[in-house]
Design a protein around this motif. Structure first.
Motif, PDB file in Angstrom:
ATOM      1  N   ARG A   1       0.844  -1.193   0.000  1.00  0.00           N
ATOM      2  CA  ARG A   1       0.000   0.000   0.000  1.00  0.00           C
ATOM      3  C   ARG A   1       0.883   1.248   0.000  1.00  0.00           C
ATOM      4  O   ARG A   1       1.644   1.475   0.944  1.00  0.00           O
ATOM      5  N   LEU A   2       0.755   2.060  -1.037  1.00  0.00           N
ATOM      6  CA  LEU A   2       1.545   3.271  -1.175  1.00  0.00           C
ATOM      7  C   LEU A   2       0.638   4.491  -1.036  1.00  0.00           C
ATOM      8  O   LEU A   2      -0.363   4.621  -1.739  1.00  0.00           O
TER       9      LEU A   2
ATOM     10  N   GLY B   1      -1.727  14.970  -0.116  1.00  0.00           N
ATOM     11  CA  GLY B   1      -1.611  16.346   0.337  1.00  0.00           C
ATOM     12  C   GLY B   1      -0.316  17.042  -0.010  1.00  0.00           C
ATOM     13  O   GLY B   1       0.150  17.887   0.753  1.00  0.00           O
ATOM     14  N   GLN B   2       0.262  16.735  -1.172  1.00  0.00           N
ATOM     15  CA  GLN B   2       1.564  17.310  -1.526  1.00  0.00           C
ATOM     16  C   GLN B   2       1.524  18.235  -2.734  1.00  0.00           C
ATOM     17  O   GLN B   2       2.552  18.592  -3.287  1.00  0.00           O
ATOM     18  N   ASP B   3       0.338  18.595  -3.172  1.00  0.00           N
ATOM     19  CA  ASP B   3       0.171  19.541  -4.280  1.00  0.00           C
ATOM     20  C   ASP B   3       0.830  19.053  -5.572  1.00  0.00           C
ATOM     21  O   ASP B   3       1.324  19.850  -6.379  1.00  0.00           O
ATOM     22  N   CYS B   4       0.829  17.744  -5.769  1.00  0.00           N
ATOM     23  CA  CYS B   4       1.414  17.169  -6.990  1.00  0.00           C
ATOM     24  C   CYS B   4       0.453  17.325  -8.157  1.00  0.00           C
ATOM     25  O   CYS B   4      -0.729  17.010  -8.040  1.00  0.00           O
ATOM     26  N   ARG B   5       0.948  17.764  -9.295  1.00  0.00           N
ATOM     27  CA  ARG B   5       0.124  17.862 -10.496  1.00  0.00           C
ATOM     28  C   ARG B   5       0.191  16.589 -11.328  1.00  0.00           C
ATOM     29  O   ARG B   5      -0.615  16.386 -12.227  1.00  0.00           O
ATOM     30  N   ARG B   6       1.167  15.743 -11.031  1.00  0.00           N
ATOM     31  CA  ARG B   6       1.321  14.463 -11.726  1.00  0.00           C
ATOM     32  C   ARG B   6       1.935  13.460 -10.767  1.00  0.00           C
ATOM     33  O   ARG B   6       2.387  13.816  -9.681  1.00  0.00           O
ATOM     34  N   ILE B   7       1.950  12.208 -11.142  1.00  0.00           N
ATOM     35  CA  ILE B   7       2.544  11.172 -10.302  1.00  0.00           C
ATOM     36  C   ILE B   7       4.063  11.315 -10.351  1.00  0.00           C
ATOM     37  O   ILE B   7       4.655  11.229 -11.435  1.00  0.00           O
ATOM     38  N   PRO B   8       4.723  11.551  -9.224  1.00  0.00           N
ATOM     39  CA  PRO B   8       6.176  11.733  -9.233  1.00  0.00           C
ATOM     40  C   PRO B   8       6.903  10.544  -9.847  1.00  0.00           C
ATOM     41  O   PRO B   8       6.584   9.380  -9.568  1.00  0.00           O
ATOM     42  N   ALA B   9       7.892  10.838 -10.676  1.00  0.00           N
ATOM     43  CA  ALA B   9       8.644   9.783 -11.358  1.00  0.00           C
ATOM     44  C   ALA B   9       9.329   8.847 -10.368  1.00  0.00           C
ATOM     45  O   ALA B   9       9.461   7.648 -10.620  1.00  0.00           O
ATOM     46  N   ALA B  10       9.732   9.380  -9.216  1.00  0.00           N
ATOM     47  CA  ALA B  10      10.410   8.558  -8.210  1.00  0.00           C
ATOM     48  C   ALA B  10       9.479   7.473  -7.680  1.00  0.00           C
ATOM     49  O   ALA B  10       9.917   6.346  -7.412  1.00  0.00           O
ATOM     50  N   LEU B  11       8.199   7.793  -7.527  1.00  0.00           N
ATOM     51  CA  LEU B  11       7.240   6.797  -7.054  1.00  0.00           C
ATOM     52  C   LEU B  11       7.054   5.698  -8.093  1.00  0.00           C
ATOM     53  O   LEU B  11       6.958   4.515  -7.751  1.00  0.00           O
ATOM     54  N   GLN B  12       7.009   6.095  -9.347  1.00  0.00           N
ATOM     55  CA  GLN B  12       6.864   5.106 -10.412  1.00  0.00           C
ATOM     56  C   GLN B  12       8.043   4.134 -10.427  1.00  0.00           C
ATOM     57  O   GLN B  12       7.864   2.921 -10.540  1.00  0.00           O
ATOM     58  N   LYS B  13       9.248   4.703 -10.301  1.00  0.00           N
ATOM     59  CA  LYS B  13      10.465   3.898 -10.406  1.00  0.00           C
ATOM     60  C   LYS B  13      10.660   2.989  -9.202  1.00  0.00           C
ATOM     61  O   LYS B  13      11.000   1.805  -9.348  1.00  0.00           O
ATOM     62  N   LEU B  14      10.423   3.517  -7.997  1.00  0.00           N
ATOM     63  CA  LEU B  14      10.728   2.767  -6.782  1.00  0.00           C
ATOM     64  C   LEU B  14       9.617   1.803  -6.368  1.00  0.00           C
ATOM     65  O   LEU B  14       9.891   0.756  -5.776  1.00  0.00           O
ATOM     66  N   TYR B  15       8.365   2.168  -6.664  1.00  0.00           N
ATOM     67  CA  TYR B  15       7.251   1.396  -6.115  1.00  0.00           C
ATOM     68  C   TYR B  15       6.281   0.846  -7.158  1.00  0.00           C
ATOM     69  O   TYR B  15       5.356   0.112  -6.807  1.00  0.00           O
ATOM     70  N   GLY B  16       6.476   1.180  -8.422  1.00  0.00           N
ATOM     71  CA  GLY B  16       5.520   0.790  -9.452  1.00  0.00           C
ATOM     72  C   GLY B  16       5.203  -0.696  -9.483  1.00  0.00           C
ATOM     73  O   GLY B  16       4.040  -1.093  -9.542  1.00  0.00           O
ATOM     74  N   THR B  17       6.224  -1.532  -9.416  1.00  0.00           N
ATOM     75  CA  THR B  17       6.015  -2.975  -9.525  1.00  0.00           C
ATOM     76  C   THR B  17       5.625  -3.622  -8.198  1.00  0.00           C
ATOM     77  O   THR B  17       5.298  -4.808  -8.164  1.00  0.00           O
ATOM     78  N   LYS B  18       5.667  -2.855  -7.099  1.00  0.00           N
ATOM     79  CA  LYS B  18       5.386  -3.414  -5.772  1.00  0.00           C
ATOM     80  C   LYS B  18       4.002  -3.040  -5.240  1.00  0.00           C
ATOM     81  O   LYS B  18       3.534  -3.629  -4.263  1.00  0.00           O
ATOM     82  N   THR B  19       3.370  -2.054  -5.855  1.00  0.00           N
ATOM     83  CA  THR B  19       2.180  -1.444  -5.269  1.00  0.00           C
ATOM     84  C   THR B  19       0.898  -2.104  -5.739  1.00  0.00           C
ATOM     85  O   THR B  19       0.664  -2.254  -6.941  1.00  0.00           O
ATOM     86  N   LYS B  20       0.052  -2.461  -4.765  1.00  0.00           N
ATOM     87  CA  LYS B  20      -1.278  -2.992  -5.064  1.00  0.00           C
ATOM     88  C   LYS B  20      -2.377  -1.980  -4.742  1.00  0.00           C
ATOM     89  O   LYS B  20      -3.456  -2.027  -5.325  1.00  0.00           O
ATOM     90  N   CYS B  21      -2.098  -1.080  -3.794  1.00  0.00           N
ATOM     91  CA  CYS B  21      -3.038  -0.015  -3.459  1.00  0.00           C
ATOM     92  C   CYS B  21      -2.288   1.313  -3.506  1.00  0.00           C
ATOM     93  O   CYS B  21      -1.281   1.482  -2.822  1.00  0.00           O
ATOM     94  N   LEU B  22      -2.789   2.252  -4.316  1.00  0.00           N
ATOM     95  CA  LEU B  22      -2.148   3.559  -4.473  1.00  0.00           C
ATOM     96  C   LEU B  22      -3.141   4.656  -4.074  1.00  0.00           C
ATOM     97  O   LEU B  22      -4.233   4.756  -4.637  1.00  0.00           O
TER      98      LEU B  22
ATOM     99  N   GLY C   1       1.422  -1.731 -12.709  1.00  0.00           N
ATOM    100  CA  GLY C   1       0.656  -2.780 -13.372  1.00  0.00           C
ATOM    101  C   GLY C   1      -0.032  -3.769 -12.450  1.00  0.00           C
ATOM    102  O   GLY C   1      -0.915  -4.517 -12.893  1.00  0.00           O
ATOM    103  N   ARG C   2       0.350  -3.785 -11.160  1.00  0.00           N
ATOM    104  CA  ARG C   2      -0.258  -4.735 -10.218  1.00  0.00           C
ATOM    105  C   ARG C   2      -1.390  -4.112  -9.398  1.00  0.00           C
ATOM    106  O   ARG C   2      -1.945  -4.759  -8.514  1.00  0.00           O
ATOM    107  N   LEU C   3      -1.749  -2.888  -9.703  1.00  0.00           N
ATOM    108  CA  LEU C   3      -2.738  -2.171  -8.890  1.00  0.00           C
ATOM    109  C   LEU C   3      -4.074  -2.904  -8.807  1.00  0.00           C
ATOM    110  O   LEU C   3      -4.629  -3.344  -9.812  1.00  0.00           O
ATOM    111  N   GLU C   4      -4.584  -2.965  -7.570  1.00  0.00           N
ATOM    112  CA  GLU C   4      -5.915  -3.494  -7.314  1.00  0.00           C
ATOM    113  C   GLU C   4      -6.848  -2.405  -6.780  1.00  0.00           C
ATOM    114  O   GLU C   4      -8.069  -2.524  -6.882  1.00  0.00           O
ATOM    115  N   GLU C   5      -6.259  -1.351  -6.192  1.00  0.00           N
ATOM    116  CA  GLU C   5      -7.046  -0.267  -5.610  1.00  0.00           C
ATOM    117  C   GLU C   5      -6.362   1.061  -5.916  1.00  0.00           C
ATOM    118  O   GLU C   5      -5.166   1.220  -5.684  1.00  0.00           O
TER     119      GLU C   5
END
Length: 237
Positions: free
Chosen positions: A17-18, A22-43, A60-64
């Protein structure tokens, strides 16, 4: 916040679960994609200012997927996520219901829970004082017809009686909205006594703990940060 920068104090990852809220992000940070993309089931990316979902294809493994309280509009493209079962888009800027449901039908084949409260595409009094129960029910019939595998729509279970009615009438229940020039017509008058909705302050201490939930109520979202409860009419105070 600087674009692309990740605030590690706001980041929480545990058991697939990632949360980055509340961080005022306009897009998904690239660091999150790189570090957690393949591990995350809930975002959970609630309470940001996200306008695009570019990069979501790396999860690609997202369930929620929880995207409440952002700035997602009708131009957003959703990637193919074969395992996604829960999608929460409460309080965004979505007005074209047909286009959204078409994308969901094609790209989220496993989806069973969808919540769209406080968007123009969801015609209830959270988004439009002029809408009533019949408008909302027609919307439900249309969405259930287009997404027959849904078990929950907004905060309410999909009942078999609704499925049967949707199978018969859902195709003809498209929600029609007036043209923009009609909405802003200078001849249109408004009552000064019309109740105005205002959001409650954001509970910053709870950011990162946001979690959608299934519940039974009168089309009000019953998550920990309930969108139904974030809008209170002045006369009720």
């Amino acid at each position: 916040m600087q674009e692309g920068h990740v605030n590690n104090f706001a980041l929480n990852f545990d058991s697939g679960r990632l949360s980055y809220c509340g961080q005022d992000c306009r897009r998904i940070p690239a660091a999150l994609q790189k570090l957690y993309g393949t591990k995350t089931k809930c975002l959970d990316l609630s309470y940001n200012t996200i306008e695009t979902l570019k990069g979501l294809e790396h999860f690609g493994r997202l369930e929620e997927l929880i995207l409440d309280n952002n700035k997602l509009g009708d131009s957003v493209t959703y990637p193919y996520l074969p395992h996604l079962r829960t999608l929460s888009l409460n309080n965004n800027q979505i007005s074209d219901l047909e286009a959204l449901i078409e994308q969901i039908s094609e790209r989220f084949p496993s989806l069973t829970y969808l919540s769209l409260l406080s968007n123009k595409a969801c015609p209830n009094q959270l988004s439009d004082f002029d809408k009533d129960d019949s408008d909302y029910q027609r919307y439900r019939y249309f969405v259930i017809f287009k997404l027959p595998h849904l078990c929950f729509l907004d905060s309410r279970r999909v009942f078999e009686t609704e499925r049967r009615e949707a199978a018969v009438r859902g195709e003809f229940m498209r929600v029609r909205r007036p043209a923009a020039d009609a909405i802003h017509s200078p001849t249109q008058t408004y009552s000064r006594s019309q109740p105005q909705a205002r959001p409650l302050p954001v509970d910053l201490a709870a950011l990162g703990k946001h979690k959608g939930a299934y519940g039974k109520c009168h089309y009000k979202y019953t998550g920990k940060h309930s969108e139904g409860n974030r809008f209170i009419v002045n006369s009720d105070l």
